[in-house]
Design an enzyme around this catalytic site. Structure first.
Site, PDB file in Angstrom:
ATOM      1  N   GLU A 155       0.848  -1.190   0.000  1.00 28.74           N
ATOM      2  CA  GLU A 155       0.000   0.000   0.000  1.00 28.74           C
ATOM      3  C   GLU A 155       0.880   1.235   0.000  1.00 28.74           C
ATOM      4  O   GLU A 155       1.855   1.309   0.756  1.00 28.74           O
ATOM      5  CB  GLU A 155      -0.912   0.006   1.228  1.00 28.74           C
ATOM      6  CG  GLU A 155      -1.774   1.265   1.358  1.00 28.74           C
ATOM      7  CD  GLU A 155      -2.689   1.217   2.584  1.00 28.74           C
ATOM      8  OE1 GLU A 155      -3.115   0.098   2.973  1.00 28.74           O
ATOM      9  OE2 GLU A 155      -2.968   2.291   3.152  1.00 28.74           O
ATOM     10  N   GLU A 160      -2.755  11.216   3.178  1.00 26.87           N
ATOM     11  CA  GLU A 160      -3.858  11.061   4.109  1.00 26.87           C
ATOM     12  C   GLU A 160      -3.716  12.130   5.186  1.00 26.87           C
ATOM     13  O   GLU A 160      -2.608  12.588   5.495  1.00 26.87           O
ATOM     14  CB  GLU A 160      -3.937   9.656   4.701  1.00 26.87           C
ATOM     15  CG  GLU A 160      -2.714   9.185   5.423  1.00 26.87           C
ATOM     16  CD  GLU A 160      -2.870   7.743   5.905  1.00 26.87           C
ATOM     17  OE1 GLU A 160      -3.994   7.215   5.892  1.00 26.87           O
ATOM     18  OE2 GLU A 160      -1.845   7.150   6.301  1.00 26.87           O
TER      19      GLU A 160
END
Length: 276
Positions: A155, A160
């Site tokens: 990932e 974020e």
């Protein structure tokens, strides 16, 4: 205003933004690269239209254990939660409402089974939401996830943000031996600005040996094979995800001061590979 698509450009060393951010431990001596556009979505559809179905699919529902993170939202494919605005943007909207036994709704879109790429530059120009318990993200997952599961697939979190910290974004790698709370991460913080008050470009540049994380052209973190305490699994095609989660282990739950609705507005998403 929508920027003109750049199909070919050279990315040069950038030093002009060093006074804006902190937490960078990398020199801005970035090698010259000849990027070629391989995929893009400019979100030029009519107001109320869903994202292009030839480019984006949906995750629907609450997932297992709140998508593995104790999140609170129910993801939908309704225009109320995800639609183009008629001004060249896609808007993902988190709402506080009772829906299918959940207290919140939002949207999560992905290019899984529609587009994936190994290496290159992945970027999105967007404006984040804000507030305690909001968790917007632009991220990549290995397209072999159905065969090897997470985190073996790898990932790459391009961006974020914890909504209660609207001046700080994080770029992170998850993989076998370094996932969840043990992921490898870097952060970028504005001294006198917030990511929810304007558009910013978030990007990674990824090759066989390293992944570079950028905000507005500034390299704030470089992660290479030697920085990863487990297996380097970033040698397969990855697909993209855009979402706004509500609650979860990373951000905590909303409180009485969290305003709703909250929107992540995406101007474009573009992917490049290296030309000759």
């Amino acid at each position: 205003m929508k920027k003109t698509v750049v199909y070919k450009f050279t990315f040069l060393s950038i030093i002009a933004f060093t006074f804006l951010g902190c937490n960078s431990d990398d020199k801005q001596n970035i090698e010259q690269r000849n990027w070629q556009l391989s995929w893009s979505d400019e979100f030029d559809g009519a107001a109320g239209e869903l994202p292009d179905a030839s480019k984006w699919a949906f995750d629907i529902g609450t997932g297992e254990n709140g998508w593995g993170n104790s999140e609170l939202q129910y993801y939908t494919n309704r225009p109320e939660n995800v639609s183009q605005d008629g001004n060249g943007n896609l808007v993902i909207t988190a709402l506080k409402e009772s829906y299918n036994s959940s207290q919140y709704t939002s949207a999560r879109i992905k290019t899984k089974d529609l587009f994936a790429q190994k290496y290159g530059r992945f970027e999105a120009r967007l404006q984040t939401p804000y507030g305690q318990g909001l968790w917007p993200a632009f991220w990549l997952l290995g397209s072999n996830i159905d065969q090897v599961n997470w985190p073996q697939c790898g990932e790459i979190d391009v961006m974020e943000l914890r909504g209660q910290l609207p001046s700080t974004v994080n770029g992170t790698l998850h993989g076998p031996g370094f996932s969840g709370a043990n992921a490898i991460s870097g952060s970028y913080t504005y001294m006198n600005d917030r990511f929810d008050v304007g558009f910013h470009v978030f990007a990674v540049e990824w090759d066989a040996d390293k992944i570079d994380f950028f905000v507005d052209g500034f390299l704030y973190k470089r992660l290479g094979k030697s920085d990863v305490p487990g297996e380097w699994v970033y040698d397969n095609p990855f697909f993209m995800i855009l979402n706004v989660a509500v609650g979860g282990n990373y951000v905590g739950n909303p409180n009485s001061g969290t305003p709703f609705p909250q929107k992540m507005t995406i101007d474009y998403v573009r992917v490049y590979n290296l030309g000759n």
